[in-house]
Design a protein around this motif. Structure first.
Motif, mmCIF file in Angstrom:
data_model
loop_
_atom_site.group_PDB
_atom_site.id
_atom_site.type_symbol
_atom_site.label_atom_id
_atom_site.label_comp_id
_atom_site.label_asym_id
_atom_site.label_seq_id
_atom_site.Cartn_x
_atom_site.Cartn_y
_atom_site.Cartn_z
ATOM 1 N N TRP A 46 -35.491 -33.812 -8.266
ATOM 2 C CA TRP A 46 -34.690 -34.628 -9.102
ATOM 3 C C TRP A 46 -33.902 -35.631 -8.530
ATOM 4 O O TRP A 46 -33.947 -36.730 -8.849
ATOM 5 C CB TRP A 46 -33.783 -33.706 -10.059
ATOM 6 N N ASP A 47 -33.543 -35.400 -7.188
ATOM 7 C CA ASP A 47 -32.977 -36.480 -6.372
ATOM 8 C C ASP A 47 -33.985 -37.385 -5.797
ATOM 9 O O ASP A 47 -33.546 -38.519 -5.943
ATOM 10 C CB ASP A 47 -32.419 -35.715 -4.945
ATOM 11 N N VAL A 48 -35.007 -36.779 -5.441
ATOM 12 C CA VAL A 48 -36.246 -37.987 -5.223
ATOM 13 C C VAL A 48 -36.684 -38.746 -6.313
ATOM 14 O O VAL A 48 -36.709 -39.935 -6.061
ATOM 15 C CB VAL A 48 -37.308 -37.300 -4.542
ATOM 16 N N GLY A 49 -36.761 -38.241 -7.364
ATOM 17 C CA GLY A 49 -37.016 -38.873 -8.680
ATOM 18 C C GLY A 49 -36.181 -40.007 -8.958
ATOM 19 O O GLY A 49 -36.543 -41.061 -9.440
ATOM 20 N N GLY A 50 -34.814 -39.801 -8.604
ATOM 21 C CA GLY A 50 -33.781 -40.671 -8.955
ATOM 22 C C GLY A 50 -33.785 -41.718 -8.240
ATOM 23 O O GLY A 50 -33.560 -42.960 -8.817
ATOM 24 N N MET A 51 -34.389 -41.544 -6.831
ATOM 25 C CA MET A 51 -34.501 -42.887 -6.033
ATOM 26 C C MET A 51 -35.965 -43.692 -6.457
ATOM 27 O O MET A 51 -35.654 -44.910 -6.280
ATOM 28 C CB MET A 51 -34.518 -42.396 -4.680
ATOM 29 N N LEU A 52 -36.744 -42.874 -6.838
ATOM 30 C CA LEU A 52 -37.936 -43.673 -7.208
ATOM 31 C C LEU A 52 -37.741 -44.388 -8.452
ATOM 32 O O LEU A 52 -38.216 -45.611 -8.471
ATOM 33 C CB LEU A 52 -39.344 -42.655 -7.166
ATOM 34 N N GLN A 53 -36.925 -43.799 -9.540
ATOM 35 C CA GLN A 53 -37.020 -44.397 -10.684
ATOM 36 C C GLN A 53 -36.226 -45.812 -10.521
ATOM 37 O O GLN A 53 -36.100 -46.567 -11.224
ATOM 38 C CB GLN A 53 -36.624 -43.658 -11.762
ATOM 39 N N SER B 163 -41.731 -35.154 -8.348
ATOM 40 C CA SER B 163 -40.716 -36.097 -8.338
ATOM 41 C C SER B 163 -40.880 -37.164 -9.039
ATOM 42 O O SER B 163 -39.910 -37.853 -9.724
ATOM 43 C CB SER B 163 -40.612 -36.546 -6.592
ATOM 44 N N VAL B 164 -42.167 -37.663 -9.025
ATOM 45 C CA VAL B 164 -42.341 -38.821 -10.147
ATOM 46 C C VAL B 164 -42.144 -38.464 -11.654
ATOM 47 O O VAL B 164 -41.594 -39.262 -12.510
ATOM 48 C CB VAL B 164 -43.897 -39.401 -9.983
ATOM 49 N N LYS B 165 -42.356 -37.194 -12.042
ATOM 50 C CA LYS B 165 -42.420 -36.819 -13.225
ATOM 51 C C LYS B 165 -40.822 -36.528 -13.672
ATOM 52 O O LYS B 165 -40.104 -37.050 -14.589
ATOM 53 C CB LYS B 165 -42.796 -35.458 -13.698
ATOM 54 N N TYR B 166 -39.946 -35.995 -12.617
ATOM 55 C CA TYR B 166 -38.692 -36.077 -12.839
ATOM 56 C C TYR B 166 -37.982 -37.544 -12.863
ATOM 57 O O TYR B 166 -36.960 -37.746 -13.590
ATOM 58 C CB TYR B 166 -38.063 -34.973 -11.721
ATOM 59 N N GLY B 167 -38.430 -38.326 -11.821
ATOM 60 C CA GLY B 167 -37.983 -39.637 -12.189
ATOM 61 C C GLY B 167 -38.049 -40.425 -13.415
ATOM 62 O O GLY B 167 -37.171 -41.113 -13.809
ATOM 63 N N ALA B 168 -39.213 -39.955 -14.231
ATOM 64 C CA ALA B 168 -39.515 -40.552 -15.359
ATOM 65 C C ALA B 168 -38.464 -40.027 -16.349
ATOM 66 O O ALA B 168 -38.087 -40.433 -17.358
ATOM 67 C CB ALA B 168 -40.894 -40.308 -15.889
ATOM 68 N N ALA B 169 -38.031 -38.735 -16.130
ATOM 69 C CA ALA B 169 -37.127 -38.136 -17.229
ATOM 70 C C ALA B 169 -35.783 -38.689 -16.659
ATOM 71 O O ALA B 169 -34.989 -38.919 -17.961
ATOM 72 C CB ALA B 169 -37.094 -36.637 -16.914
ATOM 73 N N ARG B 170 -35.423 -38.906 -15.587
ATOM 74 C CA ARG B 170 -34.245 -39.654 -15.220
ATOM 75 C C ARG B 170 -34.161 -41.271 -15.833
ATOM 76 O O ARG B 170 -33.045 -41.676 -16.213
ATOM 77 C CB ARG B 170 -34.155 -39.792 -13.775
ATOM 78 N N MET B 171 -35.264 -41.750 -16.261
ATOM 79 C CA MET B 171 -35.497 -43.064 -16.876
ATOM 80 C C MET B 171 -34.687 -42.734 -18.173
ATOM 81 O O MET B 171 -34.126 -43.802 -18.839
ATOM 82 C CB MET B 171 -36.662 -43.672 -16.588
ATOM 83 N N ILE B 172 -34.994 -41.860 -18.721
ATOM 84 C CA ILE B 172 -34.259 -41.597 -20.274
ATOM 85 C C ILE B 172 -32.860 -41.622 -20.189
ATOM 86 O O ILE B 172 -32.052 -42.401 -20.748
ATOM 87 C CB ILE B 172 -34.786 -40.293 -20.837
#
Length: 364
Positions: free
Chosen positions: A246-253, A314-323
């Motif tokens: 989730w943290d990694v995804g946050g930075m990617l998004q 991470s990519v998928k969690y980043g997409a969820a973080r985009m919501i």
């Protein structure tokens, strides 16, 4: 006591964090940076200043978030096994439980990563590598035994609300824009299916920041004064024992969202055309994205297969973080904006094809 720009220095004096001699001799400046919380910056020239945060809504959930942040800082200070955490959090100076005030150190010449990128009009790879390494060291650090420590009680070990954002009631009181967002999520089965899957796959493995984005990453000059920068991660209100992806995804998004939110949207113009209006094409950010990811993987010492698995999660969690980013972008708007709609569209595309997003969008 409700803090204001006129009384915050008096509060610091009362708490013994400032002396009257310092007030007279130092070049003190008080800046009001209130947003969701009541925030103040007390600047002291070249000396370390203060960042003072007081909640504005005195309800149990808001009180709990400030307690979680204060708890993280206390753990970092008192638990030797959390040295990687101690290296990246700000210096905590005071937690006033009665008044719900948190005071931390404010580093001279510091700026958020968002401010840094905007000022330079660029995305330096050395800064991305810095935060990738810091995050990797934090996630490499095993959780020490926390039983019996009162600070540990603030960690709920729950998935972030964005993974349930398609369910009625997630947003609380809905305005017109957030109602439209909820309707979009419910209209697309792919959103519901993938969010449910990710919520079911949530892992409580490490201490995570929970709200990682450029605004919560701070850079400042190293003490060596050799032109190099150091970094800290601030605002640990959503910290929890949770999933590092989730943290990694946050930075990617954050890169993708910056790209989208700087586009110039016009009526009846397709997204493919609007992309050309972005002042910073995503391809120009890819070297920075690669530097962040490479440093993170290196710190965790991940083998190729494990790194690929972590990247997809991470990519998928980043997409969820985009919501969540879309919701934050129009939380006080009467209508959902074209940029928020674009965030949701790109989020759905990533959730449907994460591997393609990793290679073509992020350049990984």
């Amino acid at each position: 006591m409700i803090l204001s720009r006129s009384n915050v220095v008096h509060y610091l004096l009362d708490q013994g964090l400032l002396s009257y001699g310092t007030v007279v001799n130092d070049d003190l400046t008080v800046a009001d940076s209130t947003r969701r919380n009541r925030n103040f910056k007390v600047l002291r020239g070249a000396e370390q200043g203060f960042f003072i945060k007081q909640i504005q809504i005195f309800d149990p959930p808001t009180i709990a978030t400030l307690a979680a942040e204060a708890g993280c800082y206390q753990l970092a200070r008192e638990v030797p096994e959390l040295s990687a955490l101690a290296a990246i959090v700000p210096r905590d100076l005071l937690y006033d439980r009665q008044r719900h005030i948190l005071v931390t150190g404010l580093l001279p010449s510091a700026e958020s990563l968002m401010e840094h990128h905007r000022r330079l009009n660029a995305f330096p790879v050395d800064v991305a590598r810095l935060f990738g390494g810091q995050l990797g060291r934090l996630h490499r650090e095993p959780l020490p035994p926390l039983e019996g420590r009162p600070e540990a009680s603030v960690f709920r070990r729950q998935p972030p609300w964005a993974l349930s954002s398609h369910q009625l009631g997630t947003f609380g009181a809905l305005n017109r824009a957030s109602s439209k967002l909820l309707q979009i999520l419910q209209d697309y089965p792919d959103f519901q299916r993938t969010l449910d899957e990710m919520r079911g796959d949530w892992r409580c493995e490490r201490l995570v920041h929970g709200d990682l984005k450029w605004e919560n990453c701070v850079v400042y000059p190293c003490r060596s004064n050799d032109g190099k920068l150091d970094g800290r991660i601030v605002d640990w209100e959503l910290a929890d024992i949770g999933d590092p992806a989730w943290d990694v995804g946050g930075m990617l998004q954050a890169y993708i969202c910056f790209w989208i939110l700087t586009m110039q949207f016009h009526a009846d113009v397709p997204l493919a055309t609007v992309e050309q209006s972005a002042p910073h094409p995503i391809v120009g950010m890819q070297p920075s994205i690669r530097a962040f990811w490479a440093a993170y993987v290196a710190e965790l010492r991940l083998e190729s297969a494990a790194a690929d698995t972590m990247l997809m999660r991470s990519v998928k969690y980043g997409a969820a973080r985009m919501i969540q980013t879309a919701y934050e972008a129009m939380q006080y708007s009467a209508q959902i904006s074209p940029s928020a709609l674009a965030l949701l569209q790109v989020s759905l595309n990533i959730l449907k094809e994460p591997k393609r997003a990793a290679t073509q969008l992020l350049g990984l």
